[in-house]
Design a protein around this motif. Structure first.
Motif, PDB file in Angstrom:
ATOM      1  N   CYS A 187       0.837  -1.200   0.000  1.00 42.25           N
ATOM      2  CA  CYS A 187       0.000   0.000   0.000  1.00 42.25           C
ATOM      3  C   CYS A 187       0.873   1.251   0.000  1.00 42.25           C
ATOM      4  CB  CYS A 187      -0.912   0.004   1.218  1.00 42.25           C
ATOM      5  SG  CYS A 187      -2.144  -1.319   1.182  1.00 42.25           S
ATOM      6  N   PRO A 188       0.635   2.220  -0.906  1.00 42.33           N
ATOM      7  CA  PRO A 188       1.479   3.417  -1.031  1.00 42.33           C
ATOM      8  C   PRO A 188       1.165   4.441   0.059  1.00 42.33           C
ATOM      9  CG  PRO A 188      -0.299   3.525  -2.616  1.00 42.33           C
ATOM     10  CD  PRO A 188      -0.455   2.211  -1.918  1.00 42.33           C
ATOM     11  N   CYS A 189       1.557   4.150   1.290  1.00 43.94           N
ATOM     12  CA  CYS A 189       1.223   5.009   2.426  1.00 43.94           C
ATOM     13  C   CYS A 189       2.478   5.469   3.144  1.00 43.94           C
ATOM     14  CB  CYS A 189       0.331   4.266   3.416  1.00 43.94           C
ATOM     15  SG  CYS A 189      -1.139   3.525   2.672  1.00 43.94           S
ATOM     16  N   VAL A 190       2.328   6.526   3.938  1.00 38.44           N
ATOM     17  CA  VAL A 190       3.380   7.017   4.835  1.00 38.44           C
ATOM     18  C   VAL A 190       2.674   7.666   6.020  1.00 38.44           C
ATOM     19  CG1 VAL A 190       3.548   9.240   3.633  1.00 38.44           C
ATOM     20  CG2 VAL A 190       5.459   8.436   5.038  1.00 38.44           C
ATOM     21  N   LEU A 191       3.283   7.529   7.202  1.00 43.77           N
ATOM     22  CA  LEU A 191       2.697   8.083   8.412  1.00 43.77           C
ATOM     23  C   LEU A 191       3.445   9.322   8.862  1.00 43.77           C
ATOM     24  CD1 LEU A 191       2.018   4.843  10.514  1.00 43.77           C
ATOM     25  CD2 LEU A 191       0.545   5.987   8.840  1.00 43.77           C
ATOM     26  N   GLY A 192       2.755  10.131   9.667  1.00 36.71           N
ATOM     27  CA  GLY A 192       3.425  11.248  10.306  1.00 36.71           C
ATOM     28  C   GLY A 192       4.311  10.739  11.435  1.00 36.71           C
ATOM     29  N   ALA A 193       5.367  11.454  11.671  1.00 37.88           N
ATOM     30  CA  ALA A 193       6.302  11.031  12.717  1.00 37.88           C
ATOM     31  C   ALA A 193       5.718  11.226  14.110  1.00 37.88           C
ATOM     32  CB  ALA A 193       7.612  11.814  12.583  1.00 37.88           C
ATOM     33  N   GLU A 194       4.721  12.105  14.249  1.00 36.21           N
ATOM     34  CA  GLU A 194       4.154  12.433  15.552  1.00 36.21           C
ATOM     35  C   GLU A 194       3.187  11.350  16.022  1.00 36.21           C
ATOM     36  OE1 GLU A 194       6.089  15.483  13.741  1.00 36.21           O
ATOM     37  OE2 GLU A 194       4.285  14.521  12.921  1.00 36.21           O
ATOM     38  N   ARG A 195       3.283  11.001  17.316  1.00 33.68           N
ATOM     39  CA  ARG A 195       2.348  10.070  17.952  1.00 33.68           C
ATOM     40  C   ARG A 195       1.390  10.872  18.812  1.00 33.68           C
ATOM     41  NH1 ARG A 195       6.861   7.640  16.627  1.00 33.68           N
ATOM     42  NH2 ARG A 195       6.871   5.409  16.137  1.00 33.68           N
ATOM     43  N   LEU A 196       0.098  10.782  18.487  1.00 36.59           N
ATOM     44  CA  LEU A 196      -0.919  11.600  19.128  1.00 36.59           C
ATOM     45  C   LEU A 196      -1.643  10.745  20.158  1.00 36.59           C
ATOM     46  CD1 LEU A 196      -2.329  13.092  15.802  1.00 36.59           C
ATOM     47  CD2 LEU A 196      -0.421  13.945  17.191  1.00 36.59           C
ATOM     48  N   THR A 197      -1.526  11.143  21.443  1.00 35.66           N
ATOM     49  CA  THR A 197      -2.086  10.321  22.520  1.00 35.66           C
ATOM     50  C   THR A 197      -3.120  11.054  23.357  1.00 35.66           C
ATOM     51  OG1 THR A 197      -0.278  10.959  24.005  1.00 35.66           O
ATOM     52  CG2 THR A 197       0.029   8.966  22.672  1.00 35.66           C
ATOM     53  N   GLY A 198      -3.496  12.275  22.983  1.00 35.22           N
ATOM     54  CA  GLY A 198      -4.511  12.988  23.743  1.00 35.22           C
ATOM     55  C   GLY A 198      -4.662  14.410  23.246  1.00 35.22           C
ATOM     56  N   GLY A 199      -5.670  15.119  23.796  1.00 36.70           N
ATOM     57  CA  GLY A 199      -5.886  16.514  23.447  1.00 36.70           C
ATOM     58  C   GLY A 199      -6.513  16.700  22.077  1.00 36.70           C
ATOM     59  N   ARG A 200      -6.364  17.913  21.557  1.00 37.47           N
ATOM     60  CA  ARG A 200      -6.909  18.290  20.254  1.00 37.47           C
ATOM     61  C   ARG A 200      -5.772  18.679  19.322  1.00 37.47           C
ATOM     62  NH1 ARG A 200     -11.630  22.211  22.775  1.00 37.47           N
ATOM     63  NH2 ARG A 200     -13.068  20.541  23.392  1.00 37.47           N
ATOM     64  N   CYS A 201      -5.807  18.182  18.121  1.00 35.55           N
ATOM     65  CA  CYS A 201      -4.750  18.427  17.139  1.00 35.55           C
ATOM     66  C   CYS A 201      -5.378  18.762  15.790  1.00 35.55           C
ATOM     67  CB  CYS A 201      -3.846  17.203  16.982  1.00 35.55           C
ATOM     68  SG  CYS A 201      -3.218  16.531  18.529  1.00 35.55           S
ATOM     69  N   TYR A 202      -4.754  19.686  15.074  1.00 39.31           N
ATOM     70  CA  TYR A 202      -5.273  20.103  13.759  1.00 39.31           C
ATOM     71  C   TYR A 202      -4.101  20.338  12.820  1.00 39.31           C
ATOM     72  CZ  TYR A 202      -7.628  22.880  10.158  1.00 39.31           C
ATOM     73  OH  TYR A 202      -8.105  23.363   8.963  1.00 39.31           O
ATOM     74  N   TRP A 203      -4.231  19.863  11.578  1.00 36.66           N
ATOM     75  CA  TRP A 203      -3.253  20.150  10.536  1.00 36.66           C
ATOM     76  C   TRP A 203      -3.955  20.196   9.187  1.00 36.66           C
ATOM     77  CZ3 TRP A 203      -3.642  15.598  13.172  1.00 36.66           C
ATOM     78  CH2 TRP A 203      -3.897  14.444  12.443  1.00 36.66           C
ATOM     79  N   GLU A 204      -3.316  20.872   8.254  1.00 32.49           N
ATOM     80  CA  GLU A 204      -3.874  21.015   6.908  1.00 32.49           C
ATOM     81  C   GLU A 204      -2.905  20.451   5.885  1.00 32.49           C
ATOM     82  OE1 GLU A 204      -4.875  25.094   6.260  1.00 32.49           O
ATOM     83  OE2 GLU A 204      -6.524  25.097   7.717  1.00 32.49           O
ATOM     84  N   VAL A 205      -3.484  19.864   4.818  1.00 29.92           N
ATOM     85  CA  VAL A 205      -2.687  19.250   3.763  1.00 29.92           C
ATOM     86  C   VAL A 205      -3.110  19.848   2.426  1.00 29.92           C
ATOM     87  CG1 VAL A 205      -2.005  17.110   2.626  1.00 29.92           C
ATOM     88  CG2 VAL A 205      -2.526  17.112   5.070  1.00 29.92           C
TER      89      VAL A 205
END
Length: 487
Positions: free
Chosen positions: A331-349
């Motif tokens: 599968c042609p995928c890649v993950l973000g390096a950040e590990r999100l374990t709580g709170g609120r997070c927002y990003w734009e692509v």
């Protein structure tokens, strides 16, 4: 006149079986059958010396023809009775010039004629057929048109039904959008009440406008059906008329029928698109912006990452990279390096003109090897673009109400609330929200999909942090970049 009437029986008895006209100077053979003198003489012409009855084929030893004056008188009487009956039925069954029955039909002039007309100079060079044969031919054409028009009517009725169902679907979408709007305002309590009322008002106006257009479309379709039904009724009545009545203006009737057959459903298509807007929502979400970078250890060998790990595209060739367990393949995928374990997070692509892509979040433990479709059951919460269609990666996929092509997509994770929301930054609209009870680390998820021989070569780009970003609500200990650079 009903079939099998006494007059018709007389007409049959007074008709020569050879020329199919009333007897002229009838004669009787030894077998008892009758023919016009000229007709039987013509049948016996030729070198064959043996004469026979054209009707029963019985040989006639002697060519002794007995005149049948009684039959001649009866034929003349039946002829007069037929003319009187035709006049009594309206007069259109009798030639106005020769007072003869209209037994023929001129194809060139499209009109019934009598035998005398056929012999005249006006019609001698024309194609003439028996009137019943012509009537039967045109009746077949009319019935074919009736069948075609019925199919057109059914087609329009089917489209009408679909348009009516669109109104119901639009009600569901409008309700969903209303609920999403209310939910967003509840999550972000600092939105002004005036903004909420404005968003709901726009939603209501858009709903009313679309329902109005749908009703107008249904009304137009109903008018088309009514016109088709009127023409079908006219053609059906035409088929029940006498031959001469049926052939009157039959060319004009067929022309109108042909015109109606070409009609298509008169649609003013109303697409079921999202109209919900929440001005200022994306500005509020930007307060939770996180700095996302790409993890090269998870990237499929065909994916090409930029040096700053902010862009990824599908390359033409497979790279020689270590087959570490973290890497996606095939599968042609890649993950973000950040590990999100709580709170609120927002990003734009920034997706730009990329023709195929997947965006979202996934569990740290998501399967990396082997083929398969990703969904929430597989630990992936994402939206995608395929063949010009935007869908949420549910099972089965859910179509997204996109009104404007997203050039940039926003991803908002509320870990404690168990929600992953997607936004079309281009027109500032909400796309979809997944709900789930999360446990364990989550990772940003990206896939530029197939390269399509260069047609999908544009990269997915993680947008930079806003210049006036006020930070994020995720503690530093919970948002950790852990690149494992084995390549």
């Amino acid at each position: 006149m009903a079939a099998g009437s006494p007059l018709e029986s007389l007409q049959e008895e007074a008709t020569c079986p050879v020329c199919l006209e009333y007897f002229t100077a009838p004669v009787t053979l030894e077998c008892g059958h009758n023919f016009c003198r000229a007709c039987i003489s013509q049948c016996w012409e030729g070198p064959n010396p043996t004469a026979s009855c054209p009707q029963c084929r019985k040989p006639v030893q002697q060519r002794h023809l007995r005149p049948n004056r009684q039959l001649a008188n009866m034929a003349e009487l039946v002829k007069r009775l037929s003319l009187q009956a035709a006049k009594g039925a309206g007069g259109d069954g009798v030639c106005g010039e020769h007072q003869e029955a209209l037994k023929l039909f001129c194809e060139e002039d499209q009109t019934p004629i009598c035998v005398e007309c056929d012999r005249s100079k006006a019609h001698c060079a024309h194609t003439v057929v028996p009137i019943e044969e012509a009537a039967q031919e045109y009746k077949v054409k009319l019935r074919k048109d009736i069948a075609l028009l019925n199919r057109v009517r059914k087609k329009i009725s089917k489209v009408t039904s679909k348009e009516q169902n669109k109104a119901k679907e639009w009600e569901k979408i409008a309700m969903y959008q209303k609920q999403q709007t209310l939910s967003e305002f509840e999550k972000l309590q600092w939105f002004l009440n005036e903004e909420k009322e404005l968003a709901l008002q726009r939603l209501e106006e858009a709903r009313g406008e679309r329902l109005k257009k749908l009703n107008e479309t249904v009304s137009k379709l109903s008018q088309q059906i009514s016109s088709l039904q009127q023409l079908i009724t006219e053609l059906e009545n035409k088929c029940t008329q006498s031959a001469s009545e049926l052939l009157q203006d039959v060319k004009g009737t067929l022309a109108r029928s042909e015109q109606m057959k070409q009609q298509q459903p008169d649609l003013s298509a109303v697409e079921l698109t999202a109209v919900c807007r929440a001005p200022g929502m994306l500005e509020m979400l930007s307060r939770f912006t996180v700095d996302v970078t790409l993890d090269p250890d998870t990237a499929h060998p065909r994916l090409v990452l930029s040096e700053d790990r902010k862009r990824v595209r599908r390359g033409d060739a497979r790279q020689d990279l270590p087959q570490n367990p973290e890497r996606f393949d095939p599968c042609p995928c890649v993950l973000g390096a950040e590990r999100l374990t709580g709170g609120r997070c927002y990003w734009e692509v920034e997706v730009g003109d990329t023709s195929e892509w997947d965006l979202g979040v996934c569990m740290e433990s998501v399967r990396r090897k082997g083929k398969g479709k990703y969904s929430p059951m597989k630990g992936v919460w994402a939206v995608r673009l395929r063949n010009g269609e935007y869908k949420a990666c549910t099972s089965p996929p859910t179509p997204l109400p996109v009104s404007a092509r997203p050039g940039r997509v926003g991803v908002f994770l509320d870990y404690e609330a168990g929600e992953v929301s997607f936004y079309n930054v281009t027109d500032r609209s909400h796309l979809f929200t997944f709900t789930h009870t999360f446990s364990g680390p989550l990772r940003p998820y990206f896939s530029p999909r197939n390269n399509a021989r260069g047609a999908n070569a544009a990269p997915l780009t993680i947008c930079p942090l806003p210049a006036l970003s006020v930070g994020i609500s995720v503690p530093d200990s919970d948002l950790v970049a852990q690149p494992n650079l084995k390549a």
